[in-house]
Structures are given as C-alpha cells and as structure tokens.
Design an enzyme around this catalytic site. Structure first.
Site, PDB file in Angstrom:
ATOM      1  N   ASP A  25       0.861  -1.185   0.000  1.00  0.00           N
ATOM      2  CA  ASP A  25       0.000   0.000   0.000  1.00  0.00           C
ATOM      3  C   ASP A  25       0.898   1.236   0.000  1.00  0.00           C
ATOM      4  O   ASP A  25       1.747   1.399   0.884  1.00  0.00           O
ATOM      5  CB  ASP A  25      -0.870  -0.039   1.278  1.00  0.00           C
ATOM      6  CG  ASP A  25      -1.888   1.087   1.308  1.00  0.00           C
ATOM      7  OD1 ASP A  25      -2.077   1.751   0.278  1.00  0.00           O
ATOM      8  OD2 ASP A  25      -2.488   1.299   2.378  1.00  0.00           O
ATOM      9  N   ASP A  41      -3.835   2.526  -5.330  1.00  0.00           N
ATOM     10  CA  ASP A  41      -2.522   2.496  -4.675  1.00  0.00           C
ATOM     11  C   ASP A  41      -2.280   1.230  -3.855  1.00  0.00           C
ATOM     12  O   ASP A  41      -1.481   1.244  -2.926  1.00  0.00           O
ATOM     13  CB  ASP A  41      -2.341   3.741  -3.786  1.00  0.00           C
ATOM     14  CG  ASP A  41      -3.129   3.662  -2.496  1.00  0.00           C
ATOM     15  OD1 ASP A  41      -4.154   2.952  -2.476  1.00  0.00           O
ATOM     16  OD2 ASP A  41      -2.713   4.283  -1.503  1.00  0.00           O
ATOM     17  N   GLU A  42      -2.966   0.164  -4.203  1.00  0.00           N
ATOM     18  CA  GLU A  42      -2.812  -1.086  -3.433  1.00  0.00           C
ATOM     19  C   GLU A  42      -2.625  -2.270  -4.369  1.00  0.00           C
ATOM     20  O   GLU A  42      -3.320  -2.381  -5.372  1.00  0.00           O
ATOM     21  CB  GLU A  42      -4.090  -1.399  -2.666  1.00  0.00           C
ATOM     22  CG  GLU A  42      -4.325  -0.646  -1.412  1.00  0.00           C
ATOM     23  CD  GLU A  42      -5.698  -1.016  -0.885  1.00  0.00           C
ATOM     24  OE1 GLU A  42      -5.765  -1.823   0.042  1.00  0.00           O
ATOM     25  OE2 GLU A  42      -6.691  -0.516  -1.441  1.00  0.00           O
TER      26      GLU A  42
HETATM   27  N1  DCP Z   1      -8.554   8.984  -1.493  1.00  0.00           N
HETATM   28  C1  DCP Z   1      -9.557   9.889  -1.791  1.00  0.00           C
HETATM   29  N2  DCP Z   1     -10.638   9.981  -0.964  1.00  0.00           N
HETATM   30  C2  DCP Z   1     -10.755   9.188   0.099  1.00  0.00           C
HETATM   31  C3  DCP Z   1      -9.765   8.248   0.395  1.00  0.00           C
HETATM   32  C4  DCP Z   1      -8.650   8.188  -0.419  1.00  0.00           C
HETATM   33  O1  DCP Z   1      -9.458  10.593  -2.797  1.00  0.00           O
HETATM   34  N3  DCP Z   1     -11.812   9.307   0.877  1.00  0.00           N
HETATM   35  C5  DCP Z   1      -7.357   8.942  -2.370  1.00  0.00           C
HETATM   36  C6  DCP Z   1      -6.263   9.798  -1.815  1.00  0.00           C
HETATM   37  C7  DCP Z   1      -5.283   8.834  -1.226  1.00  0.00           C
HETATM   38  C8  DCP Z   1      -5.469   7.615  -2.061  1.00  0.00           C
HETATM   39  O2  DCP Z   1      -6.835   7.622  -2.448  1.00  0.00           O
HETATM   40  O3  DCP Z   1      -3.947   9.323  -1.276  1.00  0.00           O
HETATM   41  C9  DCP Z   1      -5.162   6.335  -1.324  1.00  0.00           C
HETATM   42  O4  DCP Z   1      -6.001   6.255  -0.179  1.00  0.00           O
HETATM   43  P1  DCP Z   1      -5.528   5.555   1.158  1.00  0.00           P
HETATM   44  O5  DCP Z   1      -6.750   5.281   1.948  1.00  0.00           O
HETATM   45  O6  DCP Z   1      -4.620   4.424   0.845  1.00  0.00           O
HETATM   46  O7  DCP Z   1      -4.757   6.682   1.958  1.00  0.00           O
HETATM   47  P2  DCP Z   1      -3.343   7.336   1.709  1.00  0.00           P
HETATM   48  O8  DCP Z   1      -2.540   6.571   0.711  1.00  0.00           O
HETATM   49  O9  DCP Z   1      -3.529   8.788   1.413  1.00  0.00           O
HETATM   50  O10 DCP Z   1      -2.692   7.262   3.136  1.00  0.00           O
HETATM   51  P3  DCP Z   1      -2.132   5.988   3.916  1.00  0.00           P
HETATM   52  O11 DCP Z   1      -0.655   6.169   3.971  1.00  0.00           O
HETATM   53  O12 DCP Z   1      -2.772   6.069   5.255  1.00  0.00           O
HETATM   54  O13 DCP Z   1      -2.538   4.747   3.147  1.00  0.00           O
END
Ligand code: DCP
Length: 588
Positions: A18, A120-121
């Site tokens: 992730d 992103d996963e």
């Molecule tokens: N995203 C979005 N709206 C949301 C959740 C996520 O647009 N409600 C987008 C922005 C994030 C990406 O998807 O960067 C990936 O979401 P993640 O939940 O994996 O969160 P992050 O990668 O930002 O943070 P983490 O390091 O906690 O995984």
C-alpha cells in the site's frame, strides 16, 4: 455477501503493498520543494479551503486529518501546504495518480503474480519466489541481512533481553530450526524489502507492506506500521492478532454484516467469533457467509491473488451535494456528457493500448424526492450493452438515466418529462464500463461487434430488454473497506466533488446479477486476460468471478462450501454503429 473459499493446501506467501499518503507523494514528486513539508491534497472546490483527500505524514503529526477542510487544517497546522487535485472537465482528474500507481505495479509484478486492488494497493503472490529463494539462498545462509529488512515488524516477536530489535528480527529471519512456513515467510520478508526499495529507487515513492500466508492477513498487516515499513504475520501470531481485532476492521465486516454481528451475537472482536459453531453462524447468516465467518475467525482465507494488472472496469462519477444537487434534466445531461466523454477516452485508450473491449455500460445515480413519503427509495442503477463512440455512450447513458428516473418517480414521473420539474434532486452520478475482455485484433468478431445490427434503439422505451439492475452506488451494497476508495469517497467527502470509483465488489455483484450478454462472436476465441501492458485507470476491483470457482483443498482446518453462481446465460447481440474516436486499427 462474503463467500468462503477453499484454502490452498500448501503454505503461500502473500504480500499486500500500500503506497503511503499516495496523492501527497505524487504531488511531492511533481514539486520536490514540498518534500518534508506538511502537505495535503485538497479537492478543487474552494469552500472552506476544499476537503482534504490525502494527508502527508508530516501534516498528520500536527493533527491534520482527512476529514478536515483546508481551513481547519490551517488552524491546526498554519504552515501546511495545500495542493489542489488536478482538474479536467470541471471535476477532479485522477489520471496522474493512476499513472503513478501503474509505475509501481510494473515494478512489483516482477517478482510474482500481481493483483492491482485499487489505485494504490497491490496484492502479490510471492510463493514461487520465496520457494526459489529458500532452495537457492535461504536466509539462514546469509552473513548479512539488509538493514531495511531488519526494520521489519514480526507480529508476536518480542526482543529478548540484551538484544535490540534488529538483532531479534535477524535471528528470526535466519533461524535454522524454523518450520517450513516460517522459513518461507522469512524469504517473503526479504523479497518484499527488496521490492519496496526498488519502488523507492525507481519512482521515489515509499510504500508499506504486509506479508502473511493469505490475502486477508497480509491486508490487515500492511496498515499496522506506516509509513515505509512492513509487517509480517507468522502463523503462530494469527490468533493473537484476530483475538483483539475489532470486528468492524475486518474486510467485508465494516458495514451491515459487522453491525449485525455486534448487535445480534454480541461480537466485538474477530476473536469473539470463535465462540460460535459453524452451524450457528450458518443458521444466522446463511451457508456461505456462516462458513466464511467461521473461517476468518481462524485466519483462514483461500482467496487467490488474481493475475490482474489492468482494471476490471472503468468508471467516472461526480457528486453534487447540498445546494449543488442537480434539479433539471438538462443539467443532468450536461454532467452525464462530461462523464461519458471521460469514460469514452479511457475506453479508447484501453482498446488502443491493451486491445480490450468493454461490454456493459452502467449508470448509477443517487437521488431524492423533495416531498415524498417514499424518500428512501433508491434511484435504480441501470445497465445496457456498451456501444463505442462518445456520442453513443452519451446517448445510451442519458437513456439509462431517463429510464431510471421514470422508475424512481413511479407514476408520478409521467409529469416530469419536461426539464423544469423540481420535485427531484440528483446528488451523484456515475457511469461505468465493465465486462472488459481482450480481443484479438483482425479477427472476425471485431467488425461484427461494431457493425452488427443494433440491439436497441435510441429511445428509452426500447431499452428495457437490455437493462439490468446494477449494483447500488452507495457503499451499502459492499461491506469491503479494503478495495476501492470509490464508494467510500461518496460517504467520506460529503460536500465535495469526487470521483466515484466503483468497488470491484460492487461490479462483481453487478456482473453476477446481470442478465448481460456478449456481443462478440463466440466462434472467435477470446483468451482470458491479461496483457503485459499497463493501463491507467481508476476503477479497479478486488473481486473476480473466477474466485467463485470451487478449488481443491486438503487442509482439514478449512471448511469449504460449494459456490452457486446466479450468472445467467449470456445473450448474443451485435451493434450497428461505427466507432468514433477510437484507434483506427480497430476499424480495419
Ligand atoms: N482517497 C480519496 N478519498 C478518500 C480516500 C482516499 O481521494 N476518501 C485517495 C487519496 C489517497 C489515495 O486515495 O492518497 C489512497 O487512499 P488511502 O486510503 O490508501 O490513503 P493514503 O494513501 O492517502 O494514506 P495511507 O498512507 O494512510 O494509506
């Protein structure tokens, strides 16, 4: 509904990778001056500084959260850098994030079967690579272990007196007396470390990972230590992990099923499920779900990593919350046209780059009636065969919308054909293309697909034969929290314009429910995917119909059940319209 799948017989090594604060990392790579600074990505809507959709770890240290608006974030962290999400067609444009995700996938896929689970996963099946390492250079034979690998978290491993944690990890990784499963897991740790370092080197992105014997445990582990860290779940630590894990944190239990377990059975942690027999769980939740619950309580999950680098579907959506709700047919049509344009572009890129065709077009909408006792009635999602070409997709989508609106309004709807009726409001629209299959260019089926007789005309009256009820837009249909941000976006960002990226679970259900058809000539062979090329898309899924195939098992711990499919016989059809704005090779 969750479905129990037979466990594989041998030990598998599965990783879930992730990316950390993904959109922030992408923006920081674009603007290196932002590196190390508290940064967040906001929706382009300016109201109260825009809603935060990604928050960097430096900003999190100040208490900035994704649920905040830009103005609130500035209050808790005045120096925060707020970067606006790119915009196209009056809405967020996620293509740079999709492309960045694809870069990472291409690196991870070098070591094993790779399933892109979301933007992103990624899941990786590293069993073969781990077996090969164990045979050729087992960890116990190494004099030196990479420093980064020594920073790994091994669940259940406690530092012994006098030993720092790195030394303890090294000892665990290099044990000669470990059983085969743990030795393979140690190889998995080294392989994932190497992959994460490679990702950093080639893309400048950090990621976190979970390494375990199945997808469920790997996914749980990857979020335990972030950013830029990895966590491993040895078999001996599974019970400890699940005993204390809140039931709602488990994939597919974040919604109604989890709530029901809490309310009906008094279950608060996954471990609490151990108190119930399989019969009892089946009695309460049905045969498949009961067995699935019995399995997850024991950390058993046979779900395979699907070889899937390309998305199963493409989707484009936008929400119109509060005062921005759409009130006229004309405004709905305007936005549908924008969404369809985007969808059509992506379909054409997929066709050009990957030689894949989508077969089903689906419209989802969220709506309410301003004065109606039946205000909880959902706007029905509608599907029909997909015709290529922006204008055709726009026309078909609009017809789907009209059919859905008539159904939504019932007999009342007869009065709403004009564009100024104000008794309804549309708060979200999304259009998606699914049932994507590879085509062999130059085969007989291609022209037939585009040039055959039209299955339906342009009026909505003619559409119902091809309609299917599609999966709902709202997350209520899917209890998964691990797949797509899509449906979550809708809930988590009220007041924002967001992309709606359907969860694969939703689309899987959609396909299962659908009385869909296949427009390709069955005499022409269509091989199962996948092409080795990358495609940038936002709509990725985590479930696959293939997963429903019963598999063999000989692990006596695992209860498997036969899987019934309600997928119906495909109908054949062909379409008469020619392709617009698609690669010319396709028309040759
Ligand atoms: N995203 C979005 N709206 C949301 C959740 C996520 O647009 N409600 C987008 C922005 C994030 C990406 O998807 O960067 C990936 O979401 P993640 O939940 O994996 O969160 P992050 O990668 O930002 O943070 P983490 O390091 O906690 O995984």
């Amino acid at each position: 509904m969750p479905v129990a799948r037979p466990d594989s017989s041998g030990a598998r090594i599965i990783a879930h990778v992730d990316l950390d604060c993904f959109y922030v990392q992408v923006e920081q790579r674009k603007q290196p001056k932002l590196r190390g600074l508290p940064t967040a990505v906001v929706q382009y809507n300016e109201w109260k500084g825009g809603g935060l959709i990604a928050v960097g770890y430096e900003a999190r240290n100040y208490g900035v959260k994704r649920s905040m608006r830009g103005d609130e974030a500035k209050e808790v962290c005045p120096q925060i850098e707020l970067v606006q999400v790119p915009v196209a067609r009056g809405k967020a444009d996620l293509s740079s994030y999709r492309n960045a995700g694809s870069e990472v996938v291409s690196i991870l896929a070098r070591k094993g079967r790779c399933e892109r689970a979301s933007i992103d996963e990624v899941y990786l099946d590293l069993t073969d690579a781990a077996e090969a390492m164990l045979a050729e250079t087992p960890p116990e034979s190494l004099d030196e272990v990479d420093e980064e690998a020594l920073k790994s978290h091994i669940l259940g491993l406690e530092s012994k007196d006098g030993n720092d944690s790195k030394a303890t990890v090294k000892e665990w990784l290099c044990r000669c007396d470990a059983d085969h499963r743990d030795k393979l897991l140690a190889c998995g740790v080294l392989i994932v470390t190497e992959l994460r370092m490679q990702v950093l080197k080639e893309t400048e992105f950090t990621c976190s990972a979970g390494i375990a014997h199945n997808k469920m445990l790997a996914k749980l582990a990857s979020g335990m230590n972030k950013p830029a860290q990895q966590t491993t779940v040895p078999f001996s630590s599974v019970k400890g992990l699940l005993d204390s894990l809140p039931i709602k944190k488990m994939k597919q239990l974040g919604g109604k099923l989890g709530t029901s377990l809490q309310n009906e059975l008094g279950v608060t942690t996954v471990g609490d499920l151990l108190k119930f027999s399989e019969d009892k769980l089946q009695e309460s939740y049905g045969f498949n779900t009961g067995t699935w619950l019995w399995n997850i309580a024991r950390g058993i999950s046979g779900e395979e990593v699907q070889a899937r680098l390309l998305p199963k579907s493409h989707g484009s959506g936008k929400s119109f919350p509060g005062p921005r709700a759409l009130k006229t047919v004309a405004s709905v049509q305007h936005w549908l046209n924008q969404l369809c344009e985007e969808l059509s572009e992506r379909l054409c890129s997929d066709l050009e780059q990957n030689k894949r065709i989508a077969h089903t077009l689906t419209l989802h909408a969220s709506a309410f009636k301003s004065s109606d006792s039946d205000s909880r009635k959902k706007f029905p999602s509608k599907s029909c065969p997909l015709r290529y070409g922006t204008a055709k997709i726009q026309e078909d989508t609009f017809n789907l919308f009209q059919a859905g609106l008539r159904e939504f309004l019932g007999s009342f709807g007869v009065k709403t054909q004009g564009s100024h009726y104000s008794g309804w409001r549309i708060t979200a629209l999304s259009v998606s293309a699914s049932k994507i299959v590879p085509v062999l260019s130059g085969t007989c089926s291609i022209m037939k697909y585009f040039n055959g007789p039209d299955k339906f005309g342009s009026t909505s009256e003619q559409l119902p034969d091809n309609f299917i009820d599609a999966a709902p837009l709202s997350p209520s249909g899917s209890e998964s929290y691990s797949t797509l941000n899509s449906t979550e976006l809708q809930n988590e960002l009220p007041g924002e314009q967001v992309w709606i990226e359907h969860s694969m679970a939703d689309l899987g259900q959609l396909e299962m429910k659908a009385n869909t058809w296949n427009g390709l000539d069955p005499s022409c062979s269509i091989s199962k995917q996948t092409s080795g090329q990358w495609f940038h898309s936002g709509t990725e899924s985590s479930s696959s119909l293939d997963q429903n195939k019963p598999q063999n098992r000989d692990d006596s711990r695992m209860r498997s059940v036969p899987i019934k499919s309600n997928q119906q016989e495909h109908k054949k059809s062909a379409l008469k319209d020619k392709v617009h704005s698609c690669p010319s090779f396709y028309l040759q």
